[in-house]
Design a protein around this motif. Structure first.
Motif, PDB file in Angstrom:
ATOM      1  N   GLU A   1      -6.681  -9.923  -0.262  1.00 25.55           N
ATOM      2  CA  GLU A   1      -6.132 -11.259  -0.064  1.00 25.55           C
ATOM      3  C   GLU A   1      -4.946 -11.520  -0.998  1.00 25.55           C
ATOM      4  N   ILE A   2      -5.033 -10.924  -2.224  1.00 27.52           N
ATOM      5  CA  ILE A   2      -4.003 -11.209  -3.227  1.00 27.52           C
ATOM      6  C   ILE A   2      -2.628 -10.777  -2.737  1.00 27.52           C
ATOM      7  N   PHE A   3      -2.534  -9.503  -2.294  1.00 29.32           N
ATOM      8  CA  PHE A   3      -1.176  -9.099  -1.878  1.00 29.32           C
ATOM      9  C   PHE A   3      -0.885  -9.482  -0.439  1.00 29.32           C
ATOM     10  N   MET A   4      -1.917  -9.952   0.294  1.00 28.43           N
ATOM     11  CA  MET A   4      -1.617 -10.552   1.589  1.00 28.43           C
ATOM     12  C   MET A   4      -0.711 -11.767   1.367  1.00 28.43           C
ATOM     13  N   GLY A   5      -1.083 -12.583   0.365  1.00 32.57           N
ATOM     14  CA  GLY A   5      -0.261 -13.741   0.037  1.00 32.57           C
ATOM     15  C   GLY A   5       1.104 -13.328  -0.474  1.00 32.57           C
ATOM     16  N   LEU A   6       1.127 -12.318  -1.386  1.00 32.00           N
ATOM     17  CA  LEU A   6       2.402 -11.901  -1.976  1.00 32.00           C
ATOM     18  C   LEU A   6       3.343 -11.335  -0.917  1.00 32.00           C
ATOM     19  N   SER A   7       2.767 -10.618   0.088  1.00 31.05           N
ATOM     20  CA  SER A   7       3.630  -9.931   1.039  1.00 31.05           C
ATOM     21  C   SER A   7       4.400 -10.900   1.934  1.00 31.05           C
ATOM     22  N   ILE A   8       3.850 -12.113   2.144  1.00 32.76           N
ATOM     23  CA  ILE A   8       4.599 -13.022   3.019  1.00 32.76           C
ATOM     24  C   ILE A   8       5.498 -13.969   2.243  1.00 32.76           C
TER      25      ILE A   8
ATOM     26  N   LYS B   1      -3.594  -0.058  -6.525  1.00 34.89           N
ATOM     27  CA  LYS B   1      -2.601   0.814  -7.160  1.00 34.89           C
ATOM     28  C   LYS B   1      -1.367   1.035  -6.297  1.00 34.89           C
ATOM     29  N   ALA B   2      -1.474   0.868  -4.986  1.00 37.64           N
ATOM     30  CA  ALA B   2      -0.293   1.102  -4.149  1.00 37.64           C
ATOM     31  C   ALA B   2       0.231  -0.207  -3.547  1.00 37.64           C
ATOM     32  N   MET B   3      -0.656  -0.960  -2.872  1.00 33.57           N
ATOM     33  CA  MET B   3      -0.196  -2.125  -2.134  1.00 33.57           C
ATOM     34  C   MET B   3       0.287  -3.252  -3.043  1.00 33.57           C
ATOM     35  N   LEU B   4      -0.491  -3.521  -4.121  1.00 27.99           N
ATOM     36  CA  LEU B   4      -0.111  -4.646  -4.983  1.00 27.99           C
ATOM     37  C   LEU B   4       1.249  -4.431  -5.644  1.00 27.99           C
ATOM     38  N   PRO B   5       1.508  -3.250  -6.288  1.00 25.90           N
ATOM     39  CA  PRO B   5       2.852  -3.039  -6.860  1.00 25.90           C
ATOM     40  C   PRO B   5       3.952  -3.115  -5.800  1.00 25.90           C
ATOM     41  N   LEU B   6       3.689  -2.532  -4.607  1.00 34.32           N
ATOM     42  CA  LEU B   6       4.704  -2.558  -3.552  1.00 34.32           C
ATOM     43  C   LEU B   6       5.027  -4.007  -3.155  1.00 34.32           C
TER      44      LEU B   6
ATOM     45  N   ILE C   1       2.723 -27.080   4.554  1.00 34.49           N
ATOM     46  CA  ILE C   1       2.173 -25.974   3.769  1.00 34.49           C
ATOM     47  C   ILE C   1       1.465 -24.991   4.692  1.00 34.49           C
ATOM     48  N   GLY C   2       2.001 -24.810   5.916  1.00 34.81           N
ATOM     49  CA  GLY C   2       1.335 -23.989   6.927  1.00 34.81           C
ATOM     50  C   GLY C   2       0.909 -22.616   6.439  1.00 34.81           C
ATOM     51  N   VAL C   3       1.839 -21.887   5.760  1.00 33.63           N
ATOM     52  CA  VAL C   3       1.528 -20.534   5.312  1.00 33.63           C
ATOM     53  C   VAL C   3       0.365 -20.557   4.328  1.00 33.63           C
ATOM     54  N   ILE C   4       0.385 -21.529   3.417  1.00 34.87           N
ATOM     55  CA  ILE C   4      -0.662 -21.578   2.391  1.00 34.87           C
ATOM     56  C   ILE C   4      -1.982 -21.994   3.012  1.00 34.87           C
TER      57      ILE C   4
ATOM     58  N   PRO D   1       8.875  -3.795   4.513  1.00 33.67           N
ATOM     59  CA  PRO D   1       7.728  -3.540   3.632  1.00 33.67           C
ATOM     60  C   PRO D   1       6.719  -4.683   3.683  1.00 33.67           C
ATOM     61  N   GLY D   2       7.224  -5.924   3.705  1.00 37.49           N
ATOM     62  CA  GLY D   2       6.338  -7.079   3.786  1.00 37.49           C
ATOM     63  C   GLY D   2       5.468  -7.017   5.027  1.00 37.49           C
ATOM     64  N   LEU D   3       6.079  -6.651   6.158  1.00 34.48           N
ATOM     65  CA  LEU D   3       5.328  -6.570   7.417  1.00 34.48           C
ATOM     66  C   LEU D   3       4.217  -5.527   7.314  1.00 34.48           C
ATOM     67  N   LEU D   4       4.567  -4.323   6.771  1.00 35.27           N
ATOM     68  CA  LEU D   4       3.563  -3.258   6.689  1.00 35.27           C
ATOM     69  C   LEU D   4       2.415  -3.666   5.769  1.00 35.27           C
ATOM     70  N   ILE D   5       2.755  -4.261   4.620  1.00 34.15           N
ATOM     71  CA  ILE D   5       1.717  -4.660   3.671  1.00 34.15           C
ATOM     72  C   ILE D   5       0.847  -5.749   4.278  1.00 34.15           C
ATOM     73  N   PHE D   6       1.479  -6.717   4.939  1.00 35.81           N
ATOM     74  CA  PHE D   6       0.712  -7.801   5.552  1.00 35.81           C
ATOM     75  C   PHE D   6      -0.193  -7.260   6.654  1.00 35.81           C
ATOM     76  N   PHE D   7       0.312  -6.299   7.397  1.00 33.91           N
ATOM     77  CA  PHE D   7      -0.488  -5.712   8.472  1.00 33.91           C
ATOM     78  C   PHE D   7      -1.740  -5.037   7.917  1.00 33.91           C
ATOM     79  N   LEU D   8      -1.554  -4.227   6.851  1.00 32.52           N
ATOM     80  CA  LEU D   8      -2.699  -3.531   6.252  1.00 32.52           C
ATOM     81  C   LEU D   8      -3.681  -4.535   5.653  1.00 32.52           C
ATOM     82  N   ALA D   9      -3.132  -5.565   4.990  1.00 37.59           N
ATOM     83  CA  ALA D   9      -4.011  -6.572   4.398  1.00 37.59           C
ATOM     84  C   ALA D   9      -4.781  -7.308   5.489  1.00 37.59           C
ATOM     85  N   GLY D  10      -4.110  -7.578   6.608  1.00 39.93           N
ATOM     86  CA  GLY D  10      -4.784  -8.255   7.711  1.00 39.93           C
ATOM     87  C   GLY D  10      -5.889  -7.395   8.289  1.00 39.93           C
TER      88      GLY D  10
END
Lengths: 331, 161
Positions: free
Chosen positions: A150-157, A296-301, A107-110, A187-196
């Motif tokens: 944190e919420i869409f950090m998880g979703l993005s990966i 409004k932007a990151m979570l829907p994306l 469960i490394g990612v989690i 898109p996942g990479l960009l969202i994860f980067f911003l969340a990070g």
């Protein structure tokens, strides 16, 4: 590779490398910022100023270790330790080279997500325990910001997890032999980067410690090594997010000619440099802009990315996903 | 794994006790967080790795942070502890304690009935949990998601202005 000695050695090597490189990173960041902003940066102590971190360390360790009389003593001391402990624990699942990870968890990612969600406590508790207005405001901002991102950090990966079919970080790297995941999962990479960026509260998302409105935010009352722990924790956090980006999107240790660990360090260093470049280039947004952007932007994306990845996978894989349901039913 | 189970259970018990008896709200919340983390360790030692991680993310990492967020603003400044001590007289907790004692008795009774406790657990990966959730328990997942959607809409409506 047998017995108790090997894991302990692995932990010791990784710990030493991480702490040494976080000290080096403080120097590297100041030099790089200076380069991009047409300044000199620290260049007095040692060749190219590389011993500046040592000088800073001596200064910070010899400072009076002061706890304000109005602070909640126990929590005040606990808060800076939490961020260092959670970030270092999260490094346990990062595979630096084939087989070279402290824990090969299924469960490394989690586990990474769990540790990064626990690191919020550091900011929140520091803000509360300091018992002062600016620190409390910084702590509140930190809690809201990190909880939201944190919420869409998880979703993005999850897109990466879908493609690799595993939560194990080693398996995810192996699944990138044909193609690194940043191509199908841009898109996942960009969202994860911003969340990070928001999770490590780095500029431009350093609203919890914005110095022009909150003095120094949640660590206003901290001095000496306790402040040093927040500082080191932040740099360790940057390296953690950069390592995760390398592992999840940039093929981890994979690469030709050079040894596996060298590729990992190269890629991680490159991502860290992008972090520093953003700090040099971008101004800080307002707090409501930050929150609005997240929800409004990151979570829907992130949701659209996840749905699209799932749909494409369903369309191209011929094996019906319904197999296996019946043999995993309730016993 | 047996040792891990018992140590984690002991930590969970002690920290939950401290969470209930403490008079400083933030300290109690911290003990409760430790209690959740200890239950995560218990789940892990029983082979439910995925549930253990979710326990840490959702309960310890998100819900308790929200609690802390609210309590932080409510219990700010001096004089809160004495107020808390005044409210928690024996009269206020005697009733719930008696009811909880009955529940504890039932729990002990259930646990001593050997047939109800699985003798051997087996490790369950995230895949198995997912297949079970979206297979035989699909209705439950859908109902929970509808409930969450309603909550989301309600929160949006309240926070509209």
């Amino acid at each position: 590779m047998h017995g108790i000695a090997s894991p302990v050695l692995t932990i010791a090597v990784i710990l030493f490398a991480l702490l040494a490189s976080s000290a080096a990173l403080i120097w590297a960041e100041r030099r790089l910022l200076a380069l991009w902003q047409d300044r000199y940066g620290p260049n007095r102590v040692g060749p190219l100023g590389i011993l500046q971190s040592v000088a800073d360390m001596i200064k910070i360790l010899t400072k009076d270790d002061w706890v304000p009389p109005f602070a909640d003593r126990a929590v005040f001391v606990l808060a800076p330790a939490i961020i260092v402990i959670t970030v270092l624990t999260a490094f346990a699942v990062i595979p630096f080279a084939p087989g070279f990870a402290v824990a090969d968890l299924d469960i490394g990612v989690i586990f990474f997500l769990a540790m990064s969600s626990l690191s919020i406590y550091s900011v929140v508790l520091a803000g509360w325990a300091s018992n002062s207005k600016y620190a409390l405001l910084g702590g509140l901002r930190g809690a809201a910001q990190m909880l939201s991102y944190e919420i869409f950090m998880g979703l993005s990966i999850m897109g990466v997890v879908l493609l690799a079919g595993s939560f194990n970080l080693g398996d995810i790297v192996e699944a990138q032999r044909d193609m690194w995941f940043f191509i199908p999962q841009l898109p996942g990479l960009l969202i994860f980067f911003l969340a990070g960026l928001a999770e490590t509260h780095r500029l431009p998302f350093d609203l919890p410690e914005a110095e022009n409105e909150l003095v120094a935010g949640y660590h206003t009352e901290y001095a000496g090594m306790k402040f040093g722990m927040f500082f080191v924790g932040e740099y360790l956090g940057i390296m953690l997010v950069a390592s995760m980006i390398t592992t999840l999107f940039l093929g981890g240790w994979l690469g030709p000619v050079l040894p596996a660990a060298a590729w990992f360090i190269l890629k991680t260093g490159l991502v860290v440099a992008v972090f520093i470049l953003l700090r040099a280039a971008l101004p800080r947004p307002r707090f409501d802009q930050l929150m609005g952007f997240g929800w409004k932007a990151m979570l829907p994306l992130a949701l659209i990315n996840l749905l699209a990845t799932g749909a494409v996978l369903l369309a191209v894989t011929d094996a019906p996903l319904s197999t296996g349901i019946h043999d995993a039913g309730p016993r | 794994m047996d040792g891990l189970f018992y140590i984690a259970s002991a930590i969970a018990l002690v920290s939950t006790f401290r969470a209930v008896t403490g008079s400083n709200a933030v300290h109690s919340l911290l003990y409760l967080t430790v209690s959740f983390l200890a239950s995560a360790a218990v789940f892990y030692s029983l082979g439910a790795h995925y549930i253990a991680a979710l326990e840490a993310i959702i309960y310890a990492g998100a819900i308790m942070v929200l609690f802390l967020f609210v309590v932080m603003m409510a219990s700010y400044g001096p004089g809160r502890e004495t107020e808390e001590k005044r409210v928690t007289r024996p009269g206020t907790w005697a009733g719930p304690a008696a009811l909880a004692a009955i529940l504890l008795f039932e729990l002990v009774f259930v646990l001593t009935d050997r047939g109800l406790v699985p003798e051997e657990g087996r490790a369950l990966g995230p895949k198995a949990v997912g297949i079970a959730l979206f297979g035989p328990y699909l209705i439950g997942v859908e109902l929970a998601s509808v409930l969450l959607l309603v909550g989301l809409l309600g929160a949006y409506h309240i926070g509209r202005k």
